[in-house]
Enzyme design. Structure first.
Site, short mmCIF file in Angstrom:
data_model
loop_
_atom_site.label_atom_id
_atom_site.label_comp_id
_atom_site.label_asym_id
_atom_site.label_seq_id
_atom_site.Cartn_x
_atom_site.Cartn_y
_atom_site.Cartn_z
N SER A 168 14.81 20.78 -16.55
CA SER A 168 13.65 21.65 -16.72
C SER A 168 14.07 22.91 -17.47
O SER A 168 15.18 23.41 -17.30
CB SER A 168 13.08 22.03 -15.34
OG SER A 168 12.18 23.11 -15.45
N GLU A 215 9.20 7.74 -17.02
CA GLU A 215 7.86 8.28 -17.28
C GLU A 215 7.35 7.89 -18.66
O GLU A 215 6.17 7.55 -18.83
CB GLU A 215 7.89 9.80 -17.13
CG GLU A 215 8.10 10.27 -15.70
CD GLU A 215 8.27 11.77 -15.59
OE1 GLU A 215 8.26 12.27 -14.46
OE2 GLU A 215 8.42 12.45 -16.64
N LYS A 247 16.34 20.89 -11.50
CA LYS A 247 15.56 19.66 -11.72
C LYS A 247 16.36 18.59 -12.46
O LYS A 247 17.16 18.86 -13.33
CB LYS A 247 14.30 19.98 -12.54
CG LYS A 247 13.25 20.79 -11.82
CD LYS A 247 12.61 20.01 -10.69
CE LYS A 247 11.78 18.84 -11.17
NZ LYS A 247 10.68 19.21 -12.08
N HIS A 299 0.83 -1.21 0.00
CA HIS A 299 0.00 0.00 0.00
C HIS A 299 0.87 1.27 0.00
O HIS A 299 0.44 2.32 0.48
CB HIS A 299 -0.96 0.04 1.20
CG HIS A 299 -1.78 -1.20 1.34
ND1 HIS A 299 -2.93 -1.41 0.61
CD2 HIS A 299 -1.62 -2.30 2.13
CE1 HIS A 299 -3.45 -2.58 0.94
NE2 HIS A 299 -2.67 -3.15 1.85
#
Length: 498
Positions: free
Chosen positions: A307, A320, A313, A186
């Site tokens: 970024s 992804e 970043k 979980h």
């Protein structure tokens, strides 16, 4: 299985020299059609635009040419081509293949599909003799054969790329063997595990993916060539000989099923979709591991992006994109199943829709897998962070409960005792390590001072020594077994490709 040489990219050439255009115009004034005898006029522009598929099925050209060579030899054995005609036919097919590979021969605007384009190329080289090759076969059995050859070939390429990802994960598991990590359910801390155990948990589904493709290949190794349009042929052909030459195990036993069957495409797309799901799950974990909240890994600069506005970043784009491509792969499977569900026997033009999804699934996996392999192979594991957080969240509670069970306490009671201990620690802002003997006894007389033997991560890991568990010895065994499997996978892909 014999691998066909690549025909070049799948679309029409965007730029052509003046001389090449002039040559093409000279041979395509009367378009090559494989079905025009019954018609007084050509198709309307709207129908022609709707029907054309050569812009995507051109990639089947090398497989179609393989089938044509095998079919020519069968025609020769049947007495329908002389030895001289066969020699000229094979020479012309070889020349046409070389021209396809170099880009000298490309589909023309008027070519309906890959079969039309290649027949045009053969007629250019042989004249009327080229028309003899069409005897005893139809585009229906041709395209079903071509697509099987294409998918069997590319399934092996996909397996080779899966082997690379398996290898990268196993190498990281070996390098970080002994490093503890929080095991989660979980997305909450549950029990400590070896980080190697978690990495290998991503190898296991990849091994099943490869086994699934190998199993699929056995069912796909049936040749439709010789089935004709749907009823077979009255010519004295030998479909079994053609099947053997093309690397199939047998010819199709029912000509109607042979040209209508697309189970092999649907099953391939299921295998591809499930690979996509497994890559997506791994990608999701990498995104979590690389986050500031987790900080379990550091991605190599070569497999991360930045970024355009935030200079600090470092984004897990590979992970992804792998996660995002899963939806695309699942969509191809659903689309084909929906197309197939209402088709009567035998061939229907709806089946033209079987190819683009299959081609895209292949290209998607061959694009994503090397990137994921590189990401995993180059990531750096923050072992200190992992081991520090392994016992967080009272992750050793189950080990304590199981110790009480080994001492004769019913698990129901042990569960209650340890649950009360966790609540007491939370109320008093303490962890298990901070408890005194008196505090343990205050919660339960079962909690004697020696329970501390299981309140450490290494002891907890070592105790998980049942088959499949996270104990170091079990993980070493798992690595050895997986290494053997990966070697077998690599051998299958290499042998088949050769």
């Amino acid at each position: 299985m014999t691998r066909a040489p690549a025909p070049g990219h799948g679309g029409m050439a965007s730029t052509r020299t003046h001389s090449a255009e002039k040559k093409r115009n000279s041979v395509t004034k009367a378009p090559t059609r494989l079905w025009g005898g019954r018609f007084e006029g050509g198709p309307s522009d709207a129908l022609a635009r709707l029907s054309v598929s050569v812009q995507f099925d051109w990639r089947l050209a090398p497989y179609d040419l393989m089938g044509s060579r095998a079919h020519a030899r069968v025609l020769n054995r049947a007495g329908l081509l002389t030895d001289d005609e066969l020699e000229r036919m094979i020479g012309a097919l070889d020349d046409l293949e070389a021209a396809c590979r170099s880009g000298e021969f490309r589909p023309a605007v008027a070519d309906e599909d890959v079969h039309t384009a290649l027949e045009r190329g053969l007629l250019e080289r042989l004249g009327a003799l080229g028309g003899k090759l069409r005897a005893g076969r139809s585009r229906n059995d041709q395209v079903a054969t071509d697509l099987r050859l294409y998918l069997r070939d590319h399934a092996r390429q996909i397996v080779s790329r899966l082997v690379e990802l398996e290898t990268a994960l196993i190498a990281q598991a070996e390098h970080n063997l002994g490093v503890a990590a929080p095991g989660m359910t979980h997305l909450q801390h549950a029990q400590p595990v070896l980080f190697s155990h978690q990495l290998l948990a991503h190898v296991q589904p990849l091994t099943r993916d490869i086994d699934r493709l190998r199993d699929w290949d056995k069912r796909a190794a049936i040749s439709p060539l010789g089935s004709g349009a749907l009823a077979g042929s009255s010519l004295p052909l030998d479909p079994q000989a053609t099947a053997a030459e093309l690397g199939f195990d047998a010819a199709a036993p029912n000509s109607m099923d042979a040209v209508a069957d697309r189970d092999f495409v649907a099953e391939f797309l299921f295998a591809a979709a499930l690979i996509g799901v497994h890559l997506s799950r791994l990608g999701e974990e990498v995104c979590l591991w690389a986050s500031q909240e987790f900080r379990w890994i550091e991605m190599d600069d070569t497999y991360a992006t930045g970024s355009s506005i935030m200079p600090q970043k470092k984004n897990p784009d590979v992970a992804e994109l792998a996660r995002g491509k899963a939806g695309r792969l699942i969509g191809h499977l659903v689309g084909l199943l929906t197309t197939l569900k209402g088709l009567p026997l035998t061939y229907n033009r709806d089946l033209q829709e079987d190819k683009e999804g299959a081609f895209d699934a292949v290209e998607t996996l061959l694009l994503v897998l090397p990137a994921m392999s590189g990401l995993i192979a180059t990531m750096r594991v923050n072992t200190e962070r992992l081991e520090t957080s392994a016992p967080d969240g009272f992750a050793l509670a189950t080990d304590l409960a199981e110790l009480l069970v080994r001492r004769g306490v019913a698990f129901r009671d042990a569960h209650e005792v340890v649950g009360h201990l966790v609540v007491w620690c939370q109320v008093n802002d303490k962890d298990f390590d901070d408890l005194t003997d008196d505090e343990l006894a205050k919660v339960s007389p079962h909690l004697t001072p020696d329970v501390r033997e299981v309140l450490n991560v290494q002891g907890a890991l070592a105790s998980r020594k049942a088959y499949g568990g996270t104990a170091p010895d079990r993980v070493r065994e798992q690595i050895a077994a997986l290494r053997a499997q990966v070697n077998d996978h690599a051998s299958w892909a290499a042998d088949s490709e050769a």
